[in-house]
Enzyme design. Structure first.
Site, PDB file in Angstrom:
ATOM      1  N   CYS A  87       0.466  -1.177  -0.192  1.00  0.00           N
ATOM      2  CA  CYS A  87       0.129  -0.347   0.490  1.00  0.00           C
ATOM      3  C   CYS A  87       0.696   1.452  -0.075  1.00  0.00           C
ATOM      4  CB  CYS A  87      -0.378   0.156   1.223  1.00  0.00           C
ATOM      5  SG  CYS A  87      -2.325   0.247   1.193  1.00  0.00           S
ATOM      6  N   HIS A 204      -4.282  -5.611   0.949  1.00  0.00           N
ATOM      7  CA  HIS A 204      -3.685  -5.641   2.560  1.00  0.00           C
ATOM      8  C   HIS A 204      -3.655  -7.210   2.142  1.00  0.00           C
ATOM      9  CE1 HIS A 204      -2.679  -1.660   3.569  1.00  0.00           C
ATOM     10  NE2 HIS A 204      -4.152  -1.577   2.412  1.00  0.00           N
ATOM     11  N   GLU A 206      -2.046  -8.726   4.826  1.00  0.00           N
ATOM     12  CA  GLU A 206      -1.382  -8.350   6.274  1.00  0.00           C
ATOM     13  C   GLU A 206      -2.754  -8.587   6.752  1.00  0.00           C
ATOM     14  OE1 GLU A 206      -0.918  -6.168   5.045  1.00  0.00           O
ATOM     15  OE2 GLU A 206      -1.251  -4.346   5.989  1.00  0.00           O
TER      16      GLU A 206
END
Lengths: 229, 80
Positions: A87, A204, A206
């Site tokens: 990002c 994302h 994560e």
């Protein structure tokens, strides 16, 4: 695996990245302040996390890309060290010259925060070995400037050298204009460096490593890294 | 010495902010704007007295930070 997560003023996804690394690999990453001039000895993986470094002043990632620690990150990458830029981290990596191109304002001018499917373009890299090539994974996106732009020659090189990591797609894995949330060239959601050791991506992974928060399709990326490093 | 640096998007690069401004102008009823492209202006006070040295410093600033030359052009003016 020794991971170092770089923290800039305005980073806000560093704990998400750290939690994902710890949850999936069992290793506790180091958090490295942007003013440091060296990475911890033996660092295998550098993470440039998401957020709004320096308040997105000037251009997204522009100021962070010139931070002191970035010379050490560039040297790490030049040695073939792994870099995961997510990002705002992807924006920083492009501004720092680690990856080509630039992330521009989303074509619809809106900040987009939603679940998003991606195709895994290749499953033979340190980041993707636990996926299948062509698999559609669901993670999330949260960005206002994710519209990947590069000149025609760069795009041709990325495609020709098979350096596109992920593309935006629909639930069936079809890469279509309708599935492209931000106007990115060729639906590009992430790219590799020529050595395949630097991955920049807007989505994302994560955030999707635990069913508690909506999905686990991001786990494969961290499992792949744990095996690689 | 003072300088003004103007950074604009290269032609062909999509400018969503410019498009939004176009739309806002139209909704205000201010007609006659075929298109709007937005950019940035930097007004800089220099501690340099030599024109050539000032231009060299400003070029370095533009290339290294003020502009992303992948998508932006820059123009440097020394203003006395």
């Amino acid at each position: 695996m020794k991971a170092a997560i770089i923290v800039f003023p305005g980073s806000n996804r560093e704990r998400d990245a750290g939690t994902a690394i710890h949850t999936v690999t069992g290793h506790e990453p180091a958090y490295v302040w942007h003013a440091e001039t060296a990475l911890p000895a033996g660092t295998d993986l550098v993470v440039l996390p998401g957020g709004f470094s320096y308040g997105d002043y000037l251009r997204c990632g522009a100021i962070a890309a010139r931070a002191g620690v970035m010379d050490a990150v560039r040297a790490h990458a030049a040695r073939g060290g792994l870099v995961l830029a997510i990002c705002n981290g992807f924006q920083i990596a492009c501004e720092a010259g680690l990856l080509p191109g630039v992330l521009m304002r989303n074509v619809n001018r809106r900040f987009i925060c939603k679940r998003q499917f991606l195709t895994v373009e290749r499953a033979d890299t340190a980041f993707t070995r636990r996926y299948r090539q062509g698999e559609a994974i669901e993670v999330c996106i949260a960005h206002g400037e994710g519209n990947y732009v590069a000149d025609a020659e760069t795009l041709k090189r990325l495609e020709g050298e098979n350096l596109v990591a992920f593309r935006y797609c629909d639930a069936r894995g079809q890469v279509t204009d309708a599935a492209n949330p931000n106007g990115s060239a060729n639906g590009i959601a992430g790219i590799y460096s020529p050595g395949l050791n630097v991955l920049g991506m807007m989505p994302h992974p994560e955030n999707f490593v635990d069913d508690l928060v909506g999905g686990t399709d991001g786990r494969g990326l961290f499992e792949s890294l744990a095996k690689a490093a | 010495m003072k300088a003004r640096v103007t950074v604009t998007l290269k032609s062909g690069v999509l400018d969503p902010q410019g498009k939004a401004i176009e739309g806002a102008l139209a909704s205000l009823g201010i007609d006659g704007f075929a298109s709007v492209r937005q950019g940035k202006v930097f007004d800089i006070d220099l501690d340099i007295n030599d024109n050539a040295a000032a231009e060299a410093a400003l070029k370095a600033a533009c290339e290294k930070l003020l502009a992303n030359t992948v998508v932006e052009n820059y123009r440097v003016e020394l203003v006395g």
